[in-house]
Scaffold this active site. Structure first.
Site, PDB file in Angstrom:
ATOM      1  N   LYS A 145       0.833  -1.218   0.000  1.00 53.24           N
ATOM      2  CA  LYS A 145       0.000   0.000   0.000  1.00 53.24           C
ATOM      3  C   LYS A 145       0.860   1.257   0.000  1.00 53.24           C
ATOM      4  O   LYS A 145       0.640   2.173  -0.781  1.00 53.24           O
ATOM      5  CB  LYS A 145      -0.894   0.067   1.257  1.00 53.24           C
ATOM      6  CG  LYS A 145      -1.850  -1.060   1.453  1.00 53.24           C
ATOM      7  CD  LYS A 145      -2.675  -0.860   2.718  1.00 53.24           C
ATOM      8  CE  LYS A 145      -1.861  -0.882   4.004  1.00 53.24           C
ATOM      9  NZ  LYS A 145      -1.192  -2.163   4.288  1.00 53.24           N
ATOM     10  N   ARG A 150      -9.037   1.591   8.750  1.00 55.28           N
ATOM     11  CA  ARG A 150      -8.681   0.200   9.037  1.00 55.28           C
ATOM     12  C   ARG A 150      -9.810  -0.512   9.755  1.00 55.28           C
ATOM     13  O   ARG A 150      -9.675  -1.694  10.082  1.00 55.28           O
ATOM     14  CB  ARG A 150      -7.435   0.173   9.914  1.00 55.28           C
ATOM     15  CG  ARG A 150      -6.155  -0.170   9.179  1.00 55.28           C
ATOM     16  CD  ARG A 150      -5.054  -0.281  10.206  1.00 55.28           C
ATOM     17  NE  ARG A 150      -3.892  -0.961   9.718  1.00 55.28           N
ATOM     18  CZ  ARG A 150      -2.845  -0.385   9.149  1.00 55.28           C
ATOM     19  NH1 ARG A 150      -2.849   0.905   8.927  1.00 55.28           N
ATOM     20  NH2 ARG A 150      -1.805  -1.099   8.786  1.00 55.28           N
ATOM     21  N   ARG A 153      11.494  -5.963   4.800  1.00 55.55           N
ATOM     22  CA  ARG A 153      11.223  -4.513   4.718  1.00 55.55           C
ATOM     23  C   ARG A 153      12.226  -3.726   5.558  1.00 55.55           C
ATOM     24  O   ARG A 153      12.505  -4.077   6.689  1.00 55.55           O
ATOM     25  CB  ARG A 153       9.801  -4.213   5.200  1.00 55.55           C
ATOM     26  CG  ARG A 153       9.545  -2.702   5.340  1.00 55.55           C
ATOM     27  CD  ARG A 153       8.102  -2.323   5.215  1.00 55.55           C
ATOM     28  NE  ARG A 153       7.280  -2.782   6.320  1.00 55.55           N
ATOM     29  CZ  ARG A 153       5.957  -2.569   6.383  1.00 55.55           C
ATOM     30  NH1 ARG A 153       5.346  -1.933   5.412  1.00 55.55           N
ATOM     31  NH2 ARG A 153       5.275  -3.026   7.402  1.00 55.55           N
ATOM     32  N   ARG A 207      -0.733  -9.061  13.303  1.00 52.09           N
ATOM     33  CA  ARG A 207      -1.290  -7.989  12.468  1.00 52.09           C
ATOM     34  C   ARG A 207      -2.156  -8.556  11.339  1.00 52.09           C
ATOM     35  O   ARG A 207      -3.138  -7.952  10.933  1.00 52.09           O
ATOM     36  CB  ARG A 207      -0.158  -7.130  11.904  1.00 52.09           C
ATOM     37  CG  ARG A 207       0.456  -6.244  12.986  1.00 52.09           C
ATOM     38  CD  ARG A 207       1.819  -5.737  12.611  1.00 52.09           C
ATOM     39  NE  ARG A 207       1.795  -4.796  11.513  1.00 52.09           N
ATOM     40  CZ  ARG A 207       2.854  -4.520  10.750  1.00 52.09           C
ATOM     41  NH1 ARG A 207       3.998  -5.130  10.966  1.00 52.09           N
ATOM     42  NH2 ARG A 207       2.751  -3.642   9.791  1.00 52.09           N
ATOM     43  N   ARG A 265      11.463  -2.136  11.201  1.00 54.51           N
ATOM     44  CA  ARG A 265      10.468  -1.679  12.158  1.00 54.51           C
ATOM     45  C   ARG A 265      10.275  -2.717  13.266  1.00 54.51           C
ATOM     46  O   ARG A 265      10.261  -3.905  12.990  1.00 54.51           O
ATOM     47  CB  ARG A 265       9.131  -1.429  11.440  1.00 54.51           C
ATOM     48  CG  ARG A 265       9.090  -0.085  10.736  1.00 54.51           C
ATOM     49  CD  ARG A 265       7.940   0.039   9.780  1.00 54.51           C
ATOM     50  NE  ARG A 265       6.667  -0.457  10.287  1.00 54.51           N
ATOM     51  CZ  ARG A 265       5.522  -0.382   9.610  1.00 54.51           C
ATOM     52  NH1 ARG A 265       5.498   0.191   8.420  1.00 54.51           N
ATOM     53  NH2 ARG A 265       4.412  -0.856  10.121  1.00 54.51           N
TER      54      ARG A 265
HETATM   55  P1  ADP Z   1       1.617  -1.388   7.373  1.00 53.16           P
HETATM   56  O1  ADP Z   1       2.293  -0.454   6.408  1.00 53.16           O
HETATM   57  O2  ADP Z   1       2.442  -2.563   7.657  1.00 53.16           O
HETATM   58  O3  ADP Z   1       0.229  -1.756   6.967  1.00 53.16           O
HETATM   59  P2  ADP Z   1       1.207   0.947   8.994  1.00 53.16           P
HETATM   60  O4  ADP Z   1       2.461   1.693   8.925  1.00 53.16           O
HETATM   61  O5  ADP Z   1       0.082   1.387   8.137  1.00 53.16           O
HETATM   62  O6  ADP Z   1       1.516  -0.599   8.746  1.00 53.16           O
HETATM   63  O7  ADP Z   1       0.681   0.900  10.504  1.00 53.16           O
HETATM   64  C1  ADP Z   1       1.509   0.476  11.554  1.00 53.16           C
HETATM   65  C2  ADP Z   1       0.694   0.341  12.814  1.00 53.16           C
HETATM   66  O8  ADP Z   1       0.133   1.635  13.160  1.00 53.16           O
HETATM   67  C3  ADP Z   1      -0.515  -0.585  12.726  1.00 53.16           C
HETATM   68  O9  ADP Z   1      -0.170  -1.931  12.960  1.00 53.16           O
HETATM   69  C4  ADP Z   1      -1.410  -0.002  13.834  1.00 53.16           C
HETATM   70  O10 ADP Z   1      -0.963  -0.376  15.116  1.00 53.16           O
HETATM   71  C5  ADP Z   1      -1.167   1.503  13.690  1.00 53.16           C
HETATM   72  N1  ADP Z   1      -2.135   2.110  12.757  1.00 53.16           N
HETATM   73  C6  ADP Z   1      -1.869   2.713  11.565  1.00 53.16           C
HETATM   74  N2  ADP Z   1      -2.997   3.166  10.991  1.00 53.16           N
HETATM   75  C7  ADP Z   1      -4.027   2.832  11.824  1.00 53.16           C
HETATM   76  C8  ADP Z   1      -5.435   3.002  11.776  1.00 53.16           C
HETATM   77  N3  ADP Z   1      -6.044   3.592  10.737  1.00 53.16           N
HETATM   78  N4  ADP Z   1      -6.160   2.547  12.834  1.00 53.16           N
HETATM   79  C9  ADP Z   1      -5.575   1.964  13.887  1.00 53.16           C
HETATM   80  N5  ADP Z   1      -4.262   1.754  13.985  1.00 53.16           N
HETATM   81  C10 ADP Z   1      -3.476   2.178  12.967  1.00 53.16           C
HETATM   82  P1  ADP Z   2       2.302  -1.747   3.255  1.00 49.46           P
HETATM   83  O1  ADP Z   2       2.319  -0.257   3.239  1.00 49.46           O
HETATM   84  O2  ADP Z   2       1.092  -2.338   2.605  1.00 49.46           O
HETATM   85  O3  ADP Z   2       2.547  -2.314   4.608  1.00 49.46           O
HETATM   86  P2  ADP Z   2       4.882  -1.574   1.878  1.00 49.46           P
HETATM   87  O4  ADP Z   2       4.621  -0.674   0.729  1.00 49.46           O
HETATM   88  O5  ADP Z   2       5.631  -1.014   3.034  1.00 49.46           O
HETATM   89  O6  ADP Z   2       3.508  -2.267   2.350  1.00 49.46           O
HETATM   90  O7  ADP Z   2       5.636  -2.872   1.336  1.00 49.46           O
HETATM   91  C1  ADP Z   2       6.021  -3.942   2.196  1.00 49.46           C
HETATM   92  C2  ADP Z   2       7.391  -4.468   1.792  1.00 49.46           C
HETATM   93  O8  ADP Z   2       7.325  -5.099   0.511  1.00 49.46           O
HETATM   94  C3  ADP Z   2       8.459  -3.369   1.640  1.00 49.46           C
HETATM   95  O9  ADP Z   2       9.705  -3.909   1.998  1.00 49.46           O
HETATM   96  C4  ADP Z   2       8.424  -3.045   0.158  1.00 49.46           C
HETATM   97  O10 ADP Z   2       9.667  -2.513  -0.283  1.00 49.46           O
HETATM   98  C5  ADP Z   2       8.118  -4.395  -0.454  1.00 49.46           C
HETATM   99  N1  ADP Z   2       7.293  -4.320  -1.672  1.00 49.46           N
HETATM  100  C6  ADP Z   2       6.334  -3.405  -1.981  1.00 49.46           C
HETATM  101  N2  ADP Z   2       5.764  -3.683  -3.176  1.00 49.46           N
HETATM  102  C7  ADP Z   2       6.370  -4.812  -3.622  1.00 49.46           C
HETATM  103  C8  ADP Z   2       6.212  -5.628  -4.809  1.00 49.46           C
HETATM  104  N3  ADP Z   2       5.295  -5.330  -5.765  1.00 49.46           N
HETATM  105  N4  ADP Z   2       6.996  -6.716  -4.923  1.00 49.46           N
HETATM  106  C9  ADP Z   2       7.901  -7.039  -3.956  1.00 49.46           C
HETATM  107  N5  ADP Z   2       8.106  -6.322  -2.839  1.00 49.46           N
HETATM  108  C10 ADP Z   2       7.351  -5.229  -2.664  1.00 49.46           C
END
Ligand code: ADP
Ligand code: ADP
Ligand code: ZN
Length: 213
Positions: A13, A88, A127, A171, A160
Site C-alpha cells: 500500500k 482500518r 522490509r 497484524r 520496524r
Molecule cells: P503497514 O504499512 O504494515 O500496513 P502501517 O504503517 O500502516 O503498517 O501501521 C503500523 C501500525 O500503526 C498498525 O499496525 C497499527 O498499530 C497503527 N495504525 C496505523 N494506521 C491505523 C489506523 N487507521 N487505525 C488503527 N491503527 C493504525
Molecule cells: P504496506 O504499506 O502495505 O505495509 P509496503 O509498501 O511497506 O507495504 O511494502 C512492504 C514491503 O514489501 C516493503 O519492503 C516493500 O519494499 C516491499 N514491496 C512493496 N511492493 C512490492 C512488490 N510489488 N513486490 C515485492 N516487494 C514489494
C-alpha cells in the site's frame, strides 16, 4: 481525487501510495507514518500509539480518527489525497464518509492491493524503512543503492519493531478481523477496485494507473 489504499500489512500500500501521490500530485497521508513520526519526537500521542503498535494491535479509533481528520483538513489536502493505512475499521470508514458528506464530498476510489498471507511474512521480514523521510525498501526486491542506507537522505535504514514475524502474524489476524470487512463496505458503494499485488512494483502501479485514469 480522494483515493483509499486497502490491503494486508506489507501488501505494498505504502509503496504504491507514494507512486500515486507523485504522479497525480496528491499528498500521501499515512496514519502509520504519522504515528511513527510522533514516536520519534517522543510526543504523548507517539507513546500511546506505540503501546498498540508493538503488540500488532490497532490504535483505538478515537485517537486515530482525530489525527486523520486534522491532517486532511490541512490546505494541501484541498484537492484530494491518497490515504494509506486509513481506514482500518468500519467505524473509521463511517466517520470519514460522514465528515466528507458534510462538505458535499466523497471518496472516489478504494484500491485493494491483494497479496495472499503466505507472501506477507517474507515481504515484511525484508522490509527496511527510513525513519527520516519515510522511504521503504526491501532487501531482495527493492534494495537501496547502498546497503542499509536511504537513497533519498543517506540515513541508516531500520527494521520496524512491528515487522518481527510474531507481530506480523498478529497484524494479519487483526487485518482479517477488522480491516478486510472494508472490502465489502466499499464494494457496496461501488468504488472498490482490486489489483494483483504479487506482481512487481511497476506492474502493480501500471494496473493502478489504468484504474485512476
Ligand atoms: P503497514 O504499512 O504494515 O500496513 P502501517 O504503517 O500502516 O503498517 O501501521 C503500523 C501500525 O500503526 C498498525 O499496525 C497499527 O498499530 C497503527 N495504525 C496505523 N494506521 C491505523 C489506523 N487507521 N487505525 C488503527 N491503527 C493504525
Ligand atoms: P504496506 O504499506 O502495505 O505495509 P509496503 O509498501 O511497506 O507495504 O511494502 C512492504 C514491503 O514489501 C516493503 O519492503 C516493500 O519494499 C516491499 N514491496 C512493496 N511492493 C512490492 C512488490 N510489488 N513486490 C515485492 N516487494 C514489494
Ligand atoms: Zn530517507
Amino acid at each position: 481525487m480522494k483515493i483509499i489504499m486497502l490491503g494486508a500489512p506489507g501488501a505494498g500500500k505504502g509503496t504504491q501510495a507514494k507512486m500515486i501521490a507523485e504522479k497525480y500530485h496528491l499528498p500521501h497521508v499515512s496514519t502509520g507514518d504519522i504515528f511513527r513520526a510522533n514516536l520519534k519526537e517522543g510526543t504523548e500521542l507517539g507513546k500511546k500509539a506505540k503501546e498498540y503498535m508493538d503488540k500488532g494491535a490497532l490504535v483505538p479509533d478515537e485517537l486515530t480518527v482525530e489525527i486523520l481528520l486534522d491532517r486532511v483538513a490541512k490546505d494541501d489536502c484541498k484537492n484530494g489525497y491518497v490515504l494509506d493505512g486509513f481506514p482500518r475499521t468500519i467505524p473509521q470508514a463511517e466517520v470519514l464518509d460522514k465528515e466528507l458528506e458534510k462538505l458535499g464530498d466523497k471518496v472516489d476510489l478504494a484500491i485493494d492491493v491483494e497479496v495472499p498471507d503466505e507472501n506477507i511474512v517474507r515481504r515484511m521480514s525484508g522490509r527496511r524503512a527510513c525513519l527520516k523521510c519515510g522511504a521503504t525498501y526491501h532487501i531482495e526486491h527493492i534494495p537501496p543503492k547502498q546497503e542499509g542506507i536511504c537513497d533519498n537522505c543517506g540515513e541508516p535504514l531500520v527494521q520496524r519493531d512491528d515487522d518481527k514475524p510474531e507481530t506480523v502474524q498478529k497484524r494479519l489476524t487483526v487485518y482479517h478481523d477488522q480491516t478486510a470487512p472494508l472490502i465489502d463496505y466499499y464494494t457496496k458503494k461501488n468504488i472498490l477496485k482490486t489489483v494483483d499485488g504479487t506482481q512487481d512494483m511497476e506492474a502493480v502501479f501500471a494496473d493502478i494507473v489504468k484504474l485512476v485514469g
